[in-house]
Write a protein that holds these residues in place. Structure first.
Motif, PDB file in Angstrom:
ATOM      1  N   TRP A  27     -34.158   6.317   8.118  1.00  0.00           N
ATOM      2  CA  TRP A  27     -33.508   5.159   8.411  1.00  0.00           C
ATOM      3  C   TRP A  27     -31.760   5.671   7.689  1.00  0.00           C
ATOM      4  N   ILE A  28     -30.800   5.936   7.998  1.00  0.00           N
ATOM      5  CA  ILE A  28     -29.585   6.460   8.012  1.00  0.00           C
ATOM      6  C   ILE A  28     -28.613   6.037   8.409  1.00  0.00           C
ATOM      7  N   ALA A  29     -29.141   5.522   9.507  1.00  0.00           N
ATOM      8  CA  ALA A  29     -28.085   4.272  10.665  1.00  0.00           C
ATOM      9  C   ALA A  29     -27.877   2.847  10.367  1.00  0.00           C
ATOM     10  N   PRO A  30     -27.006   2.672  10.738  1.00  0.00           N
ATOM     11  CA  PRO A  30     -26.732   0.958  10.828  1.00  0.00           C
ATOM     12  C   PRO A  30     -28.042   0.145  11.354  1.00  0.00           C
ATOM     13  N   LEU A  31     -28.640  -0.258  10.534  1.00  0.00           N
ATOM     14  CA  LEU A  31     -29.944  -1.065  10.269  1.00  0.00           C
ATOM     15  C   LEU A  31     -31.131  -0.688   9.630  1.00  0.00           C
ATOM     16  N   GLY A  32     -32.531  -1.018   9.960  1.00  0.00           N
ATOM     17  CA  GLY A  32     -32.633  -0.761   9.381  1.00  0.00           C
ATOM     18  C   GLY A  32     -33.520  -1.385   8.424  1.00  0.00           C
ATOM     19  N   PRO A  33     -34.722  -1.109   7.997  1.00  0.00           N
ATOM     20  CA  PRO A  33     -36.224  -1.596   6.721  1.00  0.00           C
ATOM     21  C   PRO A  33     -34.689  -2.388   5.337  1.00  0.00           C
ATOM     22  N   GLN A  34     -34.586  -1.101   4.664  1.00  0.00           N
ATOM     23  CA  GLN A  34     -33.290  -1.611   3.600  1.00  0.00           C
ATOM     24  C   GLN A  34     -32.558  -2.731   3.981  1.00  0.00           C
ATOM     25  N   VAL A  35     -31.760  -2.980   5.476  1.00  0.00           N
ATOM     26  CA  VAL A  35     -31.376  -3.784   5.409  1.00  0.00           C
ATOM     27  C   VAL A  35     -31.931  -5.271   6.018  1.00  0.00           C
ATOM     28  N   GLU A  36     -33.328  -5.099   6.109  1.00  0.00           N
ATOM     29  CA  GLU A  36     -33.681  -6.693   6.567  1.00  0.00           C
ATOM     30  C   GLU A  36     -34.399  -6.711   5.654  1.00  0.00           C
ATOM     31  N   ALA A  37     -34.957  -6.129   4.204  1.00  0.00           N
ATOM     32  CA  ALA A  37     -35.235  -6.223   2.800  1.00  0.00           C
ATOM     33  C   ALA A  37     -34.186  -6.936   1.807  1.00  0.00           C
ATOM     34  N   PHE A  38     -32.664  -6.262   2.000  1.00  0.00           N
ATOM     35  CA  PHE A  38     -31.312  -7.364   1.697  1.00  0.00           C
ATOM     36  C   PHE A  38     -31.454  -8.677   2.164  1.00  0.00           C
ATOM     37  N   GLU A  39     -30.971  -8.853   3.118  1.00  0.00           N
ATOM     38  CA  GLU A  39     -31.482 -10.479   3.887  1.00  0.00           C
ATOM     39  C   GLU A  39     -32.076 -10.681   3.341  1.00  0.00           C
ATOM     40  N   ARG A  40     -32.998 -10.962   2.971  1.00  0.00           N
ATOM     41  CA  ARG A  40     -34.421 -11.388   2.867  1.00  0.00           C
ATOM     42  C   ARG A  40     -34.109 -12.245   0.821  1.00  0.00           C
ATOM     43  N   GLU A  41     -33.957 -10.997   0.399  1.00  0.00           N
ATOM     44  CA  GLU A  41     -33.546 -10.896  -1.063  1.00  0.00           C
ATOM     45  C   GLU A  41     -33.395 -11.611  -1.241  1.00  0.00           C
ATOM     46  N   PHE A  42     -31.675 -11.530  -0.512  1.00  0.00           N
ATOM     47  CA  PHE A  42     -30.119 -11.868  -0.405  1.00  0.00           C
ATOM     48  C   PHE A  42     -30.225 -13.725  -0.719  1.00  0.00           C
ATOM     49  N   ALA A  43     -31.120 -13.492   0.416  1.00  0.00           N
ATOM     50  CA  ALA A  43     -31.153 -15.897   1.191  1.00  0.00           C
ATOM     51  C   ALA A  43     -31.968 -16.227  -0.518  1.00  0.00           C
ATOM     52  N   GLU A  44     -32.772 -15.668  -1.409  1.00  0.00           N
ATOM     53  CA  GLU A  44     -33.919 -15.917  -1.463  1.00  0.00           C
ATOM     54  C   GLU A  44     -32.791 -16.466  -2.967  1.00  0.00           C
ATOM     55  N   VAL A  45     -32.394 -15.428  -3.546  1.00  0.00           N
ATOM     56  CA  VAL A  45     -31.375 -15.413  -4.443  1.00  0.00           C
ATOM     57  C   VAL A  45     -29.698 -16.555  -3.963  1.00  0.00           C
ATOM     58  N   VAL A  46     -29.962 -17.256  -3.355  1.00  0.00           N
ATOM     59  CA  VAL A  46     -28.833 -17.950  -3.566  1.00  0.00           C
ATOM     60  C   VAL A  46     -29.089 -18.695  -2.765  1.00  0.00           C
ATOM     61  N   GLY A  47     -30.425 -18.739  -2.624  1.00  0.00           N
ATOM     62  CA  GLY A  47     -30.718 -20.453  -2.066  1.00  0.00           C
ATOM     63  C   GLY A  47     -31.260 -20.461  -0.667  1.00  0.00           C
ATOM     64  N   ALA A  48     -30.751 -19.684   0.042  1.00  0.00           N
ATOM     65  CA  ALA A  48     -30.652 -19.639   1.539  1.00  0.00           C
ATOM     66  C   ALA A  48     -31.041 -19.751   2.795  1.00  0.00           C
ATOM     67  N   ARG A  49     -31.186 -20.375   3.704  1.00  0.00           N
ATOM     68  CA  ARG A  49     -32.860 -20.106   4.903  1.00  0.00           C
ATOM     69  C   ARG A  49     -32.472 -18.403   5.346  1.00  0.00           C
ATOM     70  N   HIS A  50     -31.312 -18.298   6.065  1.00  0.00           N
ATOM     71  CA  HIS A  50     -31.325 -17.220   6.258  1.00  0.00           C
ATOM     72  C   HIS A  50     -29.741 -16.098   5.859  1.00  0.00           C
ATOM     73  N   ALA A  51     -30.321 -15.255   6.041  1.00  0.00           N
ATOM     74  CA  ALA A  51     -28.614 -14.359   5.707  1.00  0.00           C
ATOM     75  C   ALA A  51     -28.753 -13.294   6.915  1.00  0.00           C
ATOM     76  N   LEU A  52     -27.761 -12.638   6.883  1.00  0.00           N
ATOM     77  CA  LEU A  52     -27.139 -11.295   8.062  1.00  0.00           C
ATOM     78  C   LEU A  52     -26.662 -10.392   7.112  1.00  0.00           C
ATOM     79  N   ALA A  53     -26.558  -9.126   7.009  1.00  0.00           N
ATOM     80  CA  ALA A  53     -25.811  -8.595   6.273  1.00  0.00           C
ATOM     81  C   ALA A  53     -24.482  -7.690   7.731  1.00  0.00           C
ATOM     82  N   LEU A  54     -23.566  -7.311   7.223  1.00  0.00           N
ATOM     83  CA  LEU A  54     -22.537  -7.922   7.308  1.00  0.00           C
ATOM     84  C   LEU A  54     -21.470  -6.509   6.666  1.00  0.00           C
ATOM     85  N   SER A  55     -21.269  -5.477   7.659  1.00  0.00           N
ATOM     86  CA  SER A  55     -19.721  -4.711   7.136  1.00  0.00           C
ATOM     87  C   SER A  55     -18.856  -5.241   5.716  1.00  0.00           C
ATOM     88  N   SER A  56     -18.711  -6.008   6.098  1.00  0.00           N
ATOM     89  CA  SER A  56     -17.420  -7.260   5.545  1.00  0.00           C
ATOM     90  C   SER A  56     -17.445  -8.466   5.137  1.00  0.00           C
TER      91      SER A  56
END
Length: 375
Positions: A27-56
């Protein structure tokens, strides 16, 4: 002479393993399991229910404004003391920014000025569509009164926490109080993916719609069907892998930058005309950047003269953000106040604050500034 940078990327050593895992997965193109995991982990760290990883972070603000219903001719309130990217997406949408001055406790948007502005606008039946509240240099604004005003008048609150990951407001992360919050992982931020951002919200439908818009607004059918304008705003799987590694070191990075700030205070606060950005009583300042205020008459040199002298010594510093109401690109935009932000711009200088800054390099910076005061 070794050059000392303002806030360079700081690799933890964990990035290689995460990147290797991403490469091994294919998985080297946009999206993939690392993106999904990053969104989950980031949401947990900041205390948000949902997160969306973007280009900027800018992309995140753009999407948040779209989903707040901002369109041509609408007004959007924005903190004036910030980087231009906080307000550029307002122009993307054909809307008009209105800039609000800072208060001196945190240097962020003044709730009293916002309250007065909204009261006047309500009487005229012309309320803004959204407020973009910036959390500056690693410190949260005073969120609760601004949040209450937005609820009272039915205005979307978008928090620009690009510089404030790891800070707190009354025990919670800024960026999690409004309709949506945005974070940045640019190369100079407290953690980085080299480039990237995150949109967070407790509103699952908002994030789901943003996710669709960020992937070219493709409809869920086998062929490519589009009924609204989309954008190519998603984060790549490789960058998300870097982000996951960096996220694990967030508390260490905050601690390092706060220690760097304290050494500057100990080494420079006795100089005439020197002060530092205060820490507001409502939360933790990450000291993403240490900002020194210099009174030219008392110190004997202007902040710009200090900056130029340090540059000759191979030390990168930077003025405080030039208020947006003074920027030519926003000429003619309405503003409320501005004197506080202008004063901070005249007197402010950002010092090297990277979490990899060595004690020896910091001693060099402190000595160079002390020599300028003595001279």
């Amino acid at each position: 002479m070794k050059r000392i940078y303002l806030s360079p990327p700081h690799l933890s050593g964990l990035e290689r393993a995460f990147l290797q895992d991403a490469l091994d997965s294919g998985w080297i193109a946009p999206l993939g399991p690392q993106v999904e995991a990053f969104e989950r982990e980031f949401a947990e760290v900041v205390g948000a229910r949902h997160a969306l990883a973007l280009s900027s972070g800018t992309a995140a603000i753009h999407l948040a404004l779209i989903l707040a219903g901002v369109g041509p001719g609408d007004e959007v309130v924005v903190s004036t003391l910030t980087f231009a990217a906080s307000a550029f997406p307002v122009l993307y949408l054909g809307a008009r920014p209105v800039f609000i001055d800072s208060e001196r406790t945190s240097w962020n948007m003044d709730p009293a000025l916002l309250a007065d502005f909204l009261k006047k606008r309500a009487k005229r039946g012309r309320l803004p569509k959204a407020v973009v509240l910036v959390h500056l240099y690693g410190q949260s604004a005073d969120i609760e009164p601004i949040q209450a005003l937005c609820k009272e008048y039915g205005i979307a609150l978008i928090e620009d926490a690009a510089e404030a990951l790891g800070s707190t407001y009354k025990g919670k992360s800024p960026g999690t109080f409004g309709n949506a919050g945005i974070f940045s992982f640019n190369g100079n931020k407290i953690i980085t993916t080299s480039g990237g951002g995150m949109l967070v919200s407790d509103d699952g439908q908002l994030i789901a719609h943003a996710r669709k818009l960020a992937t070219q607004a493709r409809e869920p059918v086998p062929w490519y069907e589009h009924i609204e304008v989309g954008y190519n705003y998603r984060m790549s799987n490789l960058l998300a892998a870097v982000g996951r590694a960096q996220l694990r070191t967030l508390e260490e990075r905050v601690g390092a930058r706060r220690r760097i700030f304290q050494r500057y205070v100990e080494g420079l606060s006795d100089l005439p005309g020197v002060r530092f950005q205060p820490e507001a009583p409502w939360g933790r300042h990450t000291r993403w950047l240490t900002v020194m205020l210099v009174d030219r008459e008392a110190f004997g040199r202007s902040p710009e003269a200090i900056r130029q002298a340090l540059e000759k010594e191979g030390i990168e510093t930077r003025p405080v953000w030039k208020p947006l109401h003074l920027q030519p690109v926003f000429q003619g935009a309405e503003r409320v106040g501005g004197e506080v932000a202008e004063d901070l711009f005249r007197k402010g200088l950002c010092l090297p604050s990277g979490s990899s800054l060595t004690p020896e390099d910091q001693d060099r910076i402190i000595e160079a500034i002390r020599n300028l005061a003595a001279g």
